[in-house]
Design an enzyme around this catalytic site. Sequence first.
Site, mmCIF file in Angstrom:
data_model
loop_
_atom_site.group_PDB
_atom_site.id
_atom_site.type_symbol
_atom_site.label_atom_id
_atom_site.label_comp_id
_atom_site.label_asym_id
_atom_site.label_seq_id
_atom_site.Cartn_x
_atom_site.Cartn_y
_atom_site.Cartn_z
ATOM 1 N N ASP A 256 0.948 -1.225 -0.093
ATOM 2 C CA ASP A 256 0.698 0.059 -0.443
ATOM 3 C C ASP A 256 0.971 1.374 0.250
ATOM 4 O O ASP A 256 1.006 2.431 -0.582
ATOM 5 C CB ASP A 256 -0.651 -0.460 1.275
ATOM 6 C CG ASP A 256 -1.941 -1.543 1.448
ATOM 7 O OD1 ASP A 256 -2.547 -1.389 -0.302
ATOM 8 O OD2 ASP A 256 -2.085 -1.608 2.157
ATOM 9 N N ARG B 47 -2.104 2.762 17.141
ATOM 10 C CA ARG B 47 -2.087 3.916 15.618
ATOM 11 C C ARG B 47 -2.249 5.140 16.376
ATOM 12 O O ARG B 47 -1.126 5.955 15.477
ATOM 13 C CB ARG B 47 -3.513 3.424 14.884
ATOM 14 C CG ARG B 47 -3.681 2.389 14.082
ATOM 15 C CD ARG B 47 -2.535 2.001 13.225
ATOM 16 N NE ARG B 47 -2.561 1.497 12.275
ATOM 17 C CZ ARG B 47 -1.737 -0.069 12.132
ATOM 18 N NH1 ARG B 47 -0.599 -0.019 12.979
ATOM 19 N NH2 ARG B 47 -2.414 -0.918 10.837
ATOM 20 N N ASP C 61 -8.307 1.643 10.828
ATOM 21 C CA ASP C 61 -6.932 2.551 10.891
ATOM 22 C C ASP C 61 -7.124 4.450 10.215
ATOM 23 O O ASP C 61 -6.166 5.033 10.822
ATOM 24 C CB ASP C 61 -5.585 1.741 9.868
ATOM 25 C CG ASP C 61 -5.210 0.759 10.665
ATOM 26 O OD1 ASP C 61 -5.646 0.636 12.307
ATOM 27 O OD2 ASP C 61 -4.511 0.159 10.432
ATOM 28 N N SER D 223 -2.402 -9.235 4.017
ATOM 29 C CA SER D 223 -2.174 -7.408 5.355
ATOM 30 C C SER D 223 -1.559 -7.764 6.545
ATOM 31 O O SER D 223 -2.393 -8.238 7.386
ATOM 32 C CB SER D 223 -3.532 -6.797 4.822
ATOM 33 O OG SER D 223 -3.168 -5.575 5.612
#
Length: 407
Positions: free
Chosen positions: A17, A96, A125, A174
């Site tokens: 990504d 995060r 996220d 992922s």
Amino acid sequence: MTDGNGTVALAFSGGLDTTVCVSLLKEEYGYDDVIGVTVDVGQPTYEFAEAEETAEALGVEQYVVDAREEFADLCMDAVKANADYQGYPLGTALARPVIAKAILEIAEQEGCTGIAHGCTGKGNDQLRFEAIWRDSDLDVVAPVRELGLTREWENEYAKEQGLPVEGGDGGRYSIDTNLWSRSIEGSELEDPSTIPEDDIYKWTANPSGKDAELVEITFDEGEAVALDGVQLGTVELIEQLNEQAGSFGIGRTDMMEDRMLGLKVRENYEHPAATVLLTAHEALEGLVLTYEERQFKNQVDQQWSQKAYEGLVDAPLVSALEAFIDDTNERVTGTVTIKLEGGHARPVSRESEYAVYSESAASFDEETITGGITQQDATGVAKYHGFQSRLANDILENVKQGSADQE
């Protein structure tokens, strides 16, 4: 879309990504330059090597920020709050905000005009990052979400552009790894009927007949500070428990998770140390807190966990919740022995000077209780216990009987 002519800071992992995002931020968004910010929250060392190689190949200036201690402290806050979401220990969600703050600091330090991430428009996220970033004056950019990209398209684009990709199994899954947990999603795992191959797991061995081990965990005001009597820093303690508990297959979760946007997704997690520490902490709370405190704290813990899942650990509500959590955890000091065996972590012993417990009062071998209370004193309590329910049932029966007599 954002008009460029400036520098954008990208949350950079070197995976599929973010690798694709580097090109798109220049081509589609017109940014003059992209800097990559990689934040260390306990990922394996090879991920940093891959990110560095990818950044070099892309001509991206990379910044690496060590936030392991800060993240470990937040993990211990989560332990004090017995934090989980729908039954699994929070991991990615906790990391995060730590990552977002570190990236924002670099972006402001380097005079960036924008800040970007590679999250899709389907996950959590994006919300966790942007909850931090939107408190700044920087433009927030999300190429994968805004351009509606799929992993299939990204893989094709990377091939066409000759982009270096180290996306975890060639981009098949992922994968997100930090000190506290490892998550695996995507590909065939998106089908809830698919039984995962064992090779998706890296931290946990398959549970087996391996001889059980005992580990003694020492807590000081709710925070784990030692294993088997040896004082350890928080990062080292978590890493050691991950390895030890992981060898017993402890800490695997395969679940259907409800995301903030309402989507239900299949997730696989590994979290050996988190499982052991949460289990031990809750066992010690059971010894030192009163029934009323534990009942109320369950509600407080659930609220804390929900805000943490949302990435809102700085919310005013969290500060208020932590006042209660910290107050009760002042007495969560002592030791808990956990038995590691066959995929399970089970408390088998706990000790504390704050124990709300009297062995003689609870013992079947003692005639009296304590404070002048005798067993016979319970007779009156037993007579009253259930009185209102019995009365209500009798009245209902009498009313039914009266109606039947009138017919």
